[in-house]
Design a protein around this motif. Structure first.
Motif, PDB file in Angstrom:
ATOM      1  N   ILE A   1      36.989  35.336  41.985  1.00 49.45           N
ATOM      2  CA  ILE A   1      37.223  36.776  41.872  1.00 49.45           C
ATOM      3  C   ILE A   1      36.052  37.528  42.507  1.00 49.45           C
ATOM      4  O   ILE A   1      36.231  38.491  43.254  1.00 49.45           O
TER       5      ILE A   1
ATOM      6  N   ASP B   1      45.627  35.476  33.286  1.00 51.68           N
ATOM      7  CA  ASP B   1      46.083  35.703  34.657  1.00 51.68           C
ATOM      8  C   ASP B   1      46.894  36.987  34.761  1.00 51.68           C
ATOM      9  O   ASP B   1      46.778  37.732  35.726  1.00 51.68           O
TER      10      ASP B   1
ATOM     11  N   TYR C   1      43.159  48.248  40.746  1.00 50.61           N
ATOM     12  CA  TYR C   1      42.071  48.355  41.724  1.00 50.61           C
ATOM     13  C   TYR C   1      42.632  48.631  43.121  1.00 50.61           C
ATOM     14  O   TYR C   1      42.163  49.515  43.841  1.00 50.61           O
ATOM     15  N   LEU C   2      43.669  47.857  43.476  1.00 55.50           N
ATOM     16  CA  LEU C   2      44.253  48.021  44.810  1.00 55.50           C
ATOM     17  C   LEU C   2      44.883  49.396  44.976  1.00 55.50           C
ATOM     18  O   LEU C   2      44.851  49.987  46.058  1.00 55.50           O
TER      19      LEU C   2
ATOM     20  N   VAL D   1      44.899  42.429  50.552  1.00 53.75           N
ATOM     21  CA  VAL D   1      45.644  43.684  50.473  1.00 53.75           C
ATOM     22  C   VAL D   1      44.817  44.872  50.974  1.00 53.75           C
ATOM     23  O   VAL D   1      45.330  45.686  51.753  1.00 53.75           O
ATOM     24  N   PRO D   2      43.523  44.993  50.620  1.00 51.53           N
ATOM     25  CA  PRO D   2      42.750  46.106  51.171  1.00 51.53           C
ATOM     26  C   PRO D   2      42.720  46.115  52.702  1.00 51.53           C
ATOM     27  O   PRO D   2      42.772  47.189  53.312  1.00 51.53           O
TER      28      PRO D   2
ATOM     29  N   LEU E   1      44.568  39.885  34.495  1.00 46.66           N
ATOM     30  CA  LEU E   1      43.830  39.960  35.754  1.00 46.66           C
ATOM     31  C   LEU E   1      44.703  40.592  36.837  1.00 46.66           C
ATOM     32  O   LEU E   1      44.252  41.442  37.607  1.00 46.66           O
ATOM     33  N   LEU E   2      45.971  40.209  36.870  1.00 41.30           N
ATOM     34  CA  LEU E   2      46.906  40.768  37.850  1.00 41.30           C
ATOM     35  C   LEU E   2      47.003  42.276  37.678  1.00 41.30           C
ATOM     36  O   LEU E   2      46.948  43.032  38.655  1.00 41.30           O
TER      37      LEU E   2
ATOM     38  N   ILE F   1      41.989  55.198  50.790  1.00 44.99           N
ATOM     39  CA  ILE F   1      42.258  55.057  52.224  1.00 44.99           C
ATOM     40  C   ILE F   1      43.203  56.156  52.694  1.00 44.99           C
ATOM     41  O   ILE F   1      42.957  56.834  53.697  1.00 44.99           O
TER      42      ILE F   1
ATOM     43  N   ALA G   1      45.589  38.305  46.870  1.00 52.91           N
ATOM     44  CA  ALA G   1      45.952  39.722  46.865  1.00 52.91           C
ATOM     45  C   ALA G   1      44.699  40.581  46.898  1.00 52.91           C
ATOM     46  O   ALA G   1      44.586  41.533  47.659  1.00 52.91           O
ATOM     47  N   LEU G   2      43.725  40.189  46.090  1.00 51.48           N
ATOM     48  CA  LEU G   2      42.485  40.956  46.000  1.00 51.48           C
ATOM     49  C   LEU G   2      41.742  40.947  47.340  1.00 51.48           C
ATOM     50  O   LEU G   2      41.146  41.939  47.734  1.00 51.48           O
TER      51      LEU G   2
ATOM     52  N   HIS H   1      46.708  32.185  39.866  1.00 46.29           N
ATOM     53  CA  HIS H   1      45.341  32.672  40.026  1.00 46.29           C
ATOM     54  C   HIS H   1      44.993  32.783  41.506  1.00 46.29           C
ATOM     55  O   HIS H   1      44.376  33.759  41.941  1.00 46.29           O
TER      56      HIS H   1
ATOM     57  N   VAL I   1      42.149  51.725  45.797  1.00 45.43           N
ATOM     58  CA  VAL I   1      41.777  51.521  47.195  1.00 45.43           C
ATOM     59  C   VAL I   1      42.776  52.227  48.107  1.00 45.43           C
ATOM     60  O   VAL I   1      42.408  52.921  49.059  1.00 45.43           O
ATOM     61  N   TYR I   2      44.028  52.075  47.773  1.00 46.52           N
ATOM     62  CA  TYR I   2      45.106  52.696  48.549  1.00 46.52           C
ATOM     63  C   TYR I   2      44.919  54.210  48.575  1.00 46.52           C
ATOM     64  O   TYR I   2      44.966  54.849  49.636  1.00 46.52           O
TER      65      TYR I   2
ATOM     66  N   ASN J   1      46.504  35.866  42.809  1.00 47.81           N
ATOM     67  CA  ASN J   1      45.677  37.012  42.409  1.00 47.81           C
ATOM     68  C   ASN J   1      44.518  37.197  43.376  1.00 47.81           C
ATOM     69  O   ASN J   1      44.263  38.307  43.845  1.00 47.81           O
ATOM     70  N   CYS J   2      43.830  36.105  43.655  1.00 44.54           N
ATOM     71  CA  CYS J   2      42.646  36.184  44.508  1.00 44.54           C
ATOM     72  C   CYS J   2      43.025  36.599  45.922  1.00 44.54           C
ATOM     73  O   CYS J   2      42.366  37.444  46.533  1.00 44.54           O
TER      74      CYS J   2
ATOM     75  N   ILE K   1      43.853  43.864  39.004  1.00 50.37           N
ATOM     76  CA  ILE K   1      43.791  43.846  40.467  1.00 50.37           C
ATOM     77  C   ILE K   1      44.746  44.887  41.043  1.00 50.37           C
ATOM     78  O   ILE K   1      44.405  45.614  41.988  1.00 50.37           O
TER      79      ILE K   1
END
Lengths: 584, 228
Positions: B135, A558, A568-569, B15-16, A561-562, A576, B11-12, B5, A572-573, B8-9, A565
């Motif tokens: 995910i 986890d 990735y964000l 957030v965009p 994964l955080l 944009i 946020a994914l 978890h 994206v930021y 996490n999801c 993510i």
């Protein structure tokens, strides 16, 4: 158009928000659904009871632990899933009270095990039965999914240590699949008001002077309950399904014979289907205490039946005292041997594939009062000075095949059982009519294989363990059924009127269907002593619970994964911020 | 799997959307209420679609296996109503050029993502069982944002009378391609055994290509009518 839009959004603003809030609340409050589980199956818990204040079996039921293999487990926070055949006594010794839970997968085909495997399982079962452990131990039927999980756990994790590179090991540690076993079960609590029920029926003999009580009486006994490491799985086809089948078959044959005035023998036959047989024959003791007087004082002998199909080449007379020549037991033994040898010759002459020679022996075993467990059912009768013996195909009273979950319908030797019942029926007929010719049961009246099969089919699909008997109830549906099966035949012999009446005695409940004052079929059940119960069984969620195995990831996963993510964000930021304002 | 978890999801997924709203300048226009209106129309259109589906389309439960091409065709054609909805949003939201299109796109996609994804995540991603699909779905909803903004732009372009005649067929083609792209994915999934990860990649590539072409036409258009 625009006004309409505003109206619509007004509606949504008001009602929809309420709905949304309501749904969210429901979802928050509602428990997590477990339907999403990777694999759901039925798990059967190991037995649990106190007998004479000694605890046996496993004391807990609830499980929510990470699954490991026999090689990789280390703490009480781990649960072990493996195959029953992979488990050895030594390994179980290590596990019990240290591991969090043990789940054993039963062999795919229980009856198709080799002799060696069978012995191994029986030895393990015997060892486990003698234990008192805190580790919840469960059994489950084989299924492809469960097999895959066990394979993953056992092989997937063991190979990482040796073959794979460090990177792979790291990936496995972070993202590798883990399994979580969840079994929601209530804490086992003592069964309140446990009643052990039994039933007996009388087939009255022909008396010339009207004193039925004085006629010699033969008591035929078989206990109906079963024992195995998991009560839900203990089907007891041979032990003591075979004894019960023999008893019901005798009831059927002799009720027909006694129904005819010409073949009405001067013997009373009493058929007892006793409960608590696996716990020192508790109901038999009660029967002797409270019911035996009713059946008459002139008891010729007591014949207990147990495990009649255990081995194909032996039938043993287990006695507590060697029978003196001329006594009824000895006489019956002589007749039985003679009938058996005649049967064998018949087989030879008919040139059918001859079975192995049948050895009939008297085995003498003294009653050992020091032992916590009584060896045979007849010992209760012997202690009260009744002539009694147990007829069985078992080797001795320590035979490990007496209490096992392997004792299923598929592993039952039906030809042997049929033959033994035939010999038994013929010998008993020879005995009560006092004739030498052993061909009483022929053509229309004989031991029917179909009848045996139907009884076996019923018995081996019915859970008969005392640990599963209903709590807070004096009635036991199983015993009611036995009562019905007995009364179906025994009703005909007595006088015409028959009806049910219920008598409440001080210790328990008694219900009987009587005819002319003398009850023909009588059910009696008794509770356990409140202060010093002989037997305490446990309920909670019973001995079967739905189990779930979930695929889970380690906590590190986890976090990784955080991080991914977040990265990735951020991209994206950047896109944009860099891209979109160009157009605005 | 755990609440973590689930976090996490979430946020994914969201957030965009927030970033798009915040940094594309929509927040400066005070467009939140307009986004909300767009969401309202989205819900209205979905209800109508469901009514039509339930009334006119035969159930396809009895299709044993394989792809029910005809049924899928009808269902995807009903999704064309979404374009009507988007046109409705565009015509009912006051505003100029970029802000209008972005408001409609973000509002529409936002409503979809809240209404379709959140429950799924709450029930699934929080459960004990781990599955990559949460995910994957979250990434998929990011693609959805681009998809909806692109289609709203295309619908806007299509509705313009001063659209370059040579660009018109391209717009129509892209619109229909977007509407029936699910066909392609079903085909890849059923016959070429694409994994869900590969499908996600294909979807991302497809949507980016559509997005880039749309962006080109749009920027040309914007130059012509002097939006800059």
């Amino acid at each position: 158009m625009f006004v309409l839009e505003e109206d619509i959004s007004e509606i949504f603003k008001n009602t929809f928000t309420y709905y949304f809030v309501l749904i969210s609340i429901i979802l928050f409050v509602a428990p997590l659904s477990s339907v999403e589980g990777a694999h759901e199956f039925q798990a059967y818990r190991m037995h649990q009871f106190d007998f004479n204040s000694v605890a046996y079996g496993c004391r807990s039921a609830s499980v929510n632990l990470e699954v490991h293999s026999l090689l990789t487990w280390s703490t009480a926070r781990h649960c072990i899933i493996t195959w029953l055949l992979e488990m050895s006594i030594d390994q179980y010794k290590l596990l019990s009270n240290k591991a969090g839970c043990v789940l054993l997968i039963l062999p795919q085909q229980m009856h198709a095990l080799s002799e060696e495997e069978k012995t191994m399982v029986l030895m393990l079962e015997k060892y486990m039965m003698s234990l008192d452990t805190l580790t919840p131990t469960y059994f489950a039927h084989w299924s492809p999914e469960l097999d895959k999980i066990a394979t993953d756990v056992n092989h997937g994790l063991t190979t990482t240590n040796t073959k794979e590179s460090a990177v792979q090991a790291l990936i496995n540690a972070v993202a590798g699949n883990r399994y979580q076993l969840v079994i929601n079960a209530n804490k086992p609590t003592p069964t309140p008001d446990l009643h052990i029920a039994s039933v007996y029926g009388t087939l009255a003999g022909k008396s010339t002077r009207g004193d039925i009580d004085r006629l010699p009486t033969i008591v035929i006994v078989a206990h109906y309950d079963t024992m195995g490491i998991a009560p839900e799985l203990a089907m007891g086809a041979d032990n003591n399904g075979s004894g019960l089948v023999a008893l019901f078959e005798l009831v059927r044959l002799f009720s027909t014979l006694f129904g005819q005035p010409r073949s009405h023998a001067p013997y009373n036959l009493v058929f007892l289907v006793s409960g608590g047989g696996k716990y020192n024959y508790l109901a038999t003791k009660k029967f002797l205490d409270e019911e035996m007087e009713e059946i008459g004082r002139n008891v010729d002998f007591v014949l207990c039946l147990e495990g009649l199909a255990s081995s194909p080449d032996a039938v043993n007379f287990f006695v507590s005292k060697p029978p003196k020549p001329g006594t009824p037991v000895d006489k019956f033994y002589q007749i039985f041997s003679k009938v058996a040898s005649a049967k064998q010759q018949q087989h030879h002459s008919s040139s059918s594939p001859s079975p192995s020679p049948l050895n009939i022996t008297v085995k003498h075993k003294k009653i050992n009062l020091q032992d916590a467990w009584l060896a045979w059912e007849h010992e209760h009768f012997s202690m009260r000075k009744y002539r009694a013996f147990t007829l069985s195909a078992l080797e001795n009273h320590k035979d490990i095949r007496r209490n096992t979950i392997l004792d299923t319908k598929d592993s039952l030797d039906i030809p042997t059982l049929t033959r033994n019942i035939e010999i038994l029926a013929e010998s008993l007929a020879s005995y009560v009519y006092n004739i030498q010719d052993s061909s009483i049961f022929q053509s229309s009246l004989k031991v029917e294989k179909d009848s045996i099969l139907s009884h076996i089919a019923y018995l081996s699909h019915t859970r008969r363990s005392v640990q599963l008997s209903p709590s807070n109830s004096k009635r036991n549906p199983l015993v009611d059924n036995f009562s019905w099966m007995l009364s179906k035949y025994l009703k005909q012999t007595g006088s015409s009127n028959s009806g049910g009446n219920s008598v409440n005695s001080g210790t328990g409940s008694v219900s009987s269907s009587s005819s002319g004052g003398v009850p023909i079929v009588k059910t009696f059940s008794f509770p356990q002593d409140r202060r010093e119960p002989d037997l305490v069984t446990y309920t909670g969620s019973g001995f079967t619970s739905p189990a779930h195995v979930y695929t889970v990831k380690p906590i590190v996963f986890d976090l990784v994964l955080l991080a991914g993510i977040a990265l990735y964000l951020y991209v994206v930021y950047l896109v944009i911020v860099a891209g979109v304002p160009k157009f605005l | 799997m755990t609440l973590f978890h689930f976090g996490n999801c979430v946020a994914l997924v969201y957030v965009p959307y927030y970033l798009t709203y915040k940094y594309s300048g929509l927040s400066e226009y005070g467009a939140f209420w307009k986004c909300f209106q767009a969401s309202g129309i989205y819900i209205f259109i979905q209800v109508i679609k469901m009514l039509i589906l339930a009334t006119f389309v035969p159930t396809t439960d009895n299709v044993v296996e394989g792809v029910d091409v005809f049924g899928d065709l009808i269902k995807l054609s009903i999704d064309l109503i979404d374009y009507v909805g988007k046109y409705l949003v565009l015509s009912s939201i006051p505003g100029k050029g970029h802000a209008k299109i972005l408001t409609a796109g973000v509002g529409w996609a936002g409503a979809e993502v809240i209404l379709t994804r959140f429950l799924d995540l709450w029930v699934g991603a929080r459960g004990a069982e781990f599955d990559w699909k949460y995910i994957q779905n979250s990434l998929d909803s990011n693609i959805c944002l681009v998809h909806h903004v692109a289609t709203v732009t295309l619908v806007w372009l299509w509705s313009r009378h001063d659209l370059n005649q040579s660009a018109f067929p391209i717009v129509v083609m892209l619109l229909s391609a977007c509407a029936y792209k699910q066909f392609l994915f079903d085909f890849l999934y059923n016959y070429l055994n694409f994994t869900r990860w590969n499908l996600l990649l294909v979807n991302a590539a497809f949507t980016s290509i559509v997005g880039v072409i749309t962006l080109n036409i749009y920027s040309n258009m914007a130059k012509v009518i002097g939006l800059f």
